[in-house]
Write an enzyme that holds these catalytic residues in place. Structure first.
Site, PDB file in Angstrom:
ATOM      1  N   TYR A   1     -16.280  14.217 -17.811  1.00 45.46           N
ATOM      2  CA  TYR A   1     -16.920  12.954 -17.439  1.00 45.46           C
ATOM      3  C   TYR A   1     -17.864  13.203 -16.255  1.00 45.46           C
ATOM      4  O   TYR A   1     -17.500  13.885 -15.297  1.00 45.46           O
ATOM      5  CB  TYR A   1     -15.805  11.968 -17.070  1.00 45.46           C
ATOM      6  CG  TYR A   1     -16.253  10.615 -16.610  1.00 45.46           C
ATOM      7  CD1 TYR A   1     -17.186   9.880 -17.333  1.00 45.46           C
ATOM      8  CD2 TYR A   1     -15.719  10.051 -15.460  1.00 45.46           C
ATOM      9  CE1 TYR A   1     -17.571   8.625 -16.904  1.00 45.46           C
ATOM     10  CE2 TYR A   1     -16.100   8.794 -15.034  1.00 45.46           C
ATOM     11  CZ  TYR A   1     -17.032   8.089 -15.762  1.00 45.46           C
ATOM     12  OH  TYR A   1     -17.418   6.847 -15.341  1.00 45.46           O
TER      13      TYR A   1
ATOM     14  N   LYS B   1      -8.487   2.973 -19.942  1.00 47.10           N
ATOM     15  CA  LYS B   1      -8.854   3.269 -21.329  1.00 47.10           C
ATOM     16  C   LYS B   1      -7.665   3.013 -22.267  1.00 47.10           C
ATOM     17  O   LYS B   1      -7.226   1.890 -22.387  1.00 47.10           O
ATOM     18  CB  LYS B   1      -9.371   4.708 -21.409  1.00 47.10           C
ATOM     19  CG  LYS B   1     -10.426   5.060 -20.335  1.00 47.10           C
ATOM     20  CD  LYS B   1     -11.670   4.254 -20.519  1.00 47.10           C
ATOM     21  CE  LYS B   1     -12.792   4.457 -19.528  1.00 47.10           C
ATOM     22  NZ  LYS B   1     -12.594   4.958 -18.227  1.00 47.10           N
TER      23      LYS B   1
ATOM     24  N   ASP C   1      -7.240  16.081 -17.357  1.00 45.21           N
ATOM     25  CA  ASP C   1      -7.561  14.666 -17.538  1.00 45.21           C
ATOM     26  C   ASP C   1      -7.243  14.336 -18.997  1.00 45.21           C
ATOM     27  O   ASP C   1      -7.936  14.786 -19.912  1.00 45.21           O
ATOM     28  CB  ASP C   1      -9.042  14.436 -17.207  1.00 45.21           C
ATOM     29  CG  ASP C   1      -9.436  12.962 -17.304  1.00 45.21           C
ATOM     30  OD1 ASP C   1      -8.782  12.224 -18.066  1.00 45.21           O
ATOM     31  OD2 ASP C   1     -10.408  12.568 -16.649  1.00 45.21           O
TER      32      ASP C   1
ATOM     33  N   ARG D   1       0.832  -1.220   0.000  1.00 49.08           N
ATOM     34  CA  ARG D   1       0.000   0.000   0.000  1.00 49.08           C
ATOM     35  C   ARG D   1       0.863   1.265   0.000  1.00 49.08           C
ATOM     36  O   ARG D   1       0.406   2.343  -0.370  1.00 49.08           O
ATOM     37  CB  ARG D   1      -0.978  -0.008   1.188  1.00 49.08           C
ATOM     38  CG  ARG D   1      -1.900   1.202   1.230  1.00 49.08           C
ATOM     39  CD  ARG D   1      -3.139   0.995   2.090  1.00 49.08           C
ATOM     40  NE  ARG D   1      -2.846   0.489   3.392  1.00 49.08           N
ATOM     41  CZ  ARG D   1      -2.320   1.216   4.408  1.00 49.08           C
ATOM     42  NH1 ARG D   1      -2.059   2.499   4.239  1.00 49.08           N
ATOM     43  NH2 ARG D   1      -2.088   0.652   5.574  1.00 49.08           N
TER      44      ARG D   1
HETATM   45  N1  PLP Z   1     -11.809  10.371 -16.793  1.00 52.61           N
HETATM   46  C1  PLP Z   1     -12.446  10.136 -17.938  1.00 52.61           C
HETATM   47  C2  PLP Z   1     -12.314  11.116 -19.051  1.00 52.61           C
HETATM   48  C3  PLP Z   1     -13.232   8.997 -18.096  1.00 52.61           C
HETATM   49  O1  PLP Z   1     -13.884   8.778 -19.251  1.00 52.61           O
HETATM   50  C4  PLP Z   1     -13.334   8.088 -17.012  1.00 52.61           C
HETATM   51  C5  PLP Z   1     -14.161   6.861 -17.123  1.00 52.61           C
HETATM   52  O2  PLP Z   1     -14.848   6.653 -18.077  1.00 52.61           O
HETATM   53  C6  PLP Z   1     -12.664   8.373 -15.825  1.00 52.61           C
HETATM   54  C7  PLP Z   1     -11.888   9.514 -15.745  1.00 52.61           C
HETATM   55  C8  PLP Z   1     -12.737   7.449 -14.665  1.00 52.61           C
HETATM   56  O3  PLP Z   1     -11.924   6.357 -14.872  1.00 52.61           O
HETATM   57  P1  PLP Z   1     -12.127   4.924 -14.159  1.00 52.61           P
HETATM   58  O4  PLP Z   1     -13.372   4.327 -14.721  1.00 52.61           O
HETATM   59  O5  PLP Z   1     -10.875   4.185 -14.474  1.00 52.61           O
HETATM   60  O6  PLP Z   1     -12.260   5.223 -12.706  1.00 52.61           O
END
Ligand code: PLP
Length: 398
Positions: free
Chosen positions: A116, A214, A189, A62
């Site tokens: 998101y 992703k 992001d 951890r």
């Molecule tokens: N940021 C974006 C642009 C996303 O599309 C997503 C999920 O679809 C996330 C963050 C969150 O990622 P996770 O599903 O791995 O927690």
């Protein structure tokens, strides 16, 4: 096993045999999966020194683990940052990045309206309950954004390199300038672009976040997240979030993501080329009200050219059906035979998502309408298949 050990009972030998043997020569060419929750040393004094940070080493997964460190090093290199930390998901990474920004009751986060849905909800539920205020703005209108930042004096600004789901490319350079003018930290992001298409730290961002689930992983078989910061100083807070909140990435997922990263360049080249072909083919289709793909508008093309790796404009295409109802969108999606109906993106296969009922499900219909996310909007994450097969599938479904 030495002779003394052979005197031990079989139940004891079953537990200890084969473990903690000295490493023979030969460096593994790919990082092993260190499937261990904890680490031992020859003496308590050594453990104490490692715990105190006076000697390099691992004490507890951890707090850090060599398999996770390999992925962190890879992300540090490709995003050109000063420190990186991996987490159990993209959301855990976003949470950690926000914690590292030292938000307090009364602080304001200026959030792009086009992000998101869960990112908005993280701020409006978890962080707002501790008194952090979130103000949303249209980050594509730079003049209005500058005014808004002056008005609300944010501690943190957040945007996505390519927005979700309308695929607007963020002018990271201009947004970073506004963040600097206001002493705010800019978190980008970079999930939709991946470091292959964009390196936001080089454009002025302070921290980069990825859902590694992703494009980085790329095969829909691992969940993870990463934060990369331009400032070594953030290391303590980012590791602290991992230690204290505990959203630690599993070593198996770290290994899978690290393997995915190796082919990111090849996959992205192909996926971006495929997306361009699909967007150009669908643009003007008589069943569609609109095709969203950055290079289809003059402004989008200019931004893609400046912010993303030329000649690419991302690997996503969003389409809006003329019949703007959920029924029509579901009918279209159900008729697809090759494209996969699933929440996510960035995988080797082409995947389709209905934003209103998936990524933006938690927003009210009125808010979705304000943001331009209609019931007839379908986001397509274009894969590495033959694009002719994908085009044929989408056209027959339309
Ligand atoms: N940021 C974006 C642009 C996303 O599309 C997503 C999920 O679809 C996330 C963050 C969150 O990622 P996770 O599903 O791995 O927690």
């Amino acid at each position: 096993m030495n002779d003394d050990a052979k005197k031990l009972d079989i139940t004891t030998r079953l537990v200890h045999s084969g473990e903690r043997e000295p490493m023979p020569g030969g460096q593994p060419v790919s990082t092993p999966i260190y499937a261990t929750s904890t680490f031992t040393y020859g003496s308590m004094q050594e453990i104490d020194l490692v715990f105190a940070g006076e000697r390099p080493g691992y004490v507890y997964t951890r707090h850090g683990n060599p398999t996770l460190a390999a992925l962190e090093q890879a992300m540090l290199d490709v995003e050109e940052g000063a420190t990186a930390c991996v987490y159990a998901s993209g959301m855990a990474a976003l949470h950690a990045a926000l914690l590292a920004c030292d938000l307090k009751a009364g602080s304001t986060v200026l959030l792009s309206q086009d992000v998101y849905g869960a990112t908005t909800n993280l701020l409006l539920t978890v962080f707002s309950s501790f008194g952090v205020k979130t103000v949303t703005a249209d980050f594509s209108d730079i003049d209005q954004l500058r005014e808004k930042a002056r008005e609300v004096k944010p501690l943190v600004m957040i945007a996505e390199t390519i927005s979700n789901p309308l695929l607007k490319v963020c002018d990271i350079e201009a947004v970073a300038e506004i963040a600097r003018e206001n002493n705010a930290r800019l978190i980008i992001d970079n999930t939709f672009a991946s470091p292959f298409l964009c390196q936001p730290l080089k454009l002025g961002a302070d921290m980069v976040v990825h859902s590694a689930t992703k494009y980085l992983g790329g095969h829909a078989d691992a969940t993870g997240g990463v934060v990369i910061s331009r400032d070594e100083f953030d290391s303590t807070a980012l590791i602290g979030a991992m230690k204290l909140v505990g959203g630690v990435l599993g070593v198996w997922d770290a290994h899978t993501i690290l393997r995915g990263v190796k082919t990111l360049g090849l996959r992205m080249e192909r996926q971006c080329d495929n997306a361009r072909r699909l967007a150009e083919r669908l643009n003007g289709h008589d069943r569609l009200a609109r095709v969203y793909y950055p290079a289809l508008t003059e402004r989008g093309a200019e931004l893609a050219q400046r912010i993303l790796r030329a000649p690419h404009a991302g690997a996503l295409v969003a389409i809006e059906l003329k019949e703007q109802t959920r029924e029509a969108a579901f009918r279209f999606m159900d008729a697809l035979q090759l494209c996969v109906r699933a929440t996510s993106l960035g995988d080797v296969f082409t995947g389709v998502l209905h934003a209103a009922s998936a990524s933006h499900r938690d927003l009210t219909p009125a808010r979705r309408a304000e943001l331009g996310i209609s019931e007839g909007l379908v986001r397509i994450s274009v894969g590495i298949e033959s694009i002719d097969d994908i085009i044929a599938d989408v056209e027959q479904a339309l």
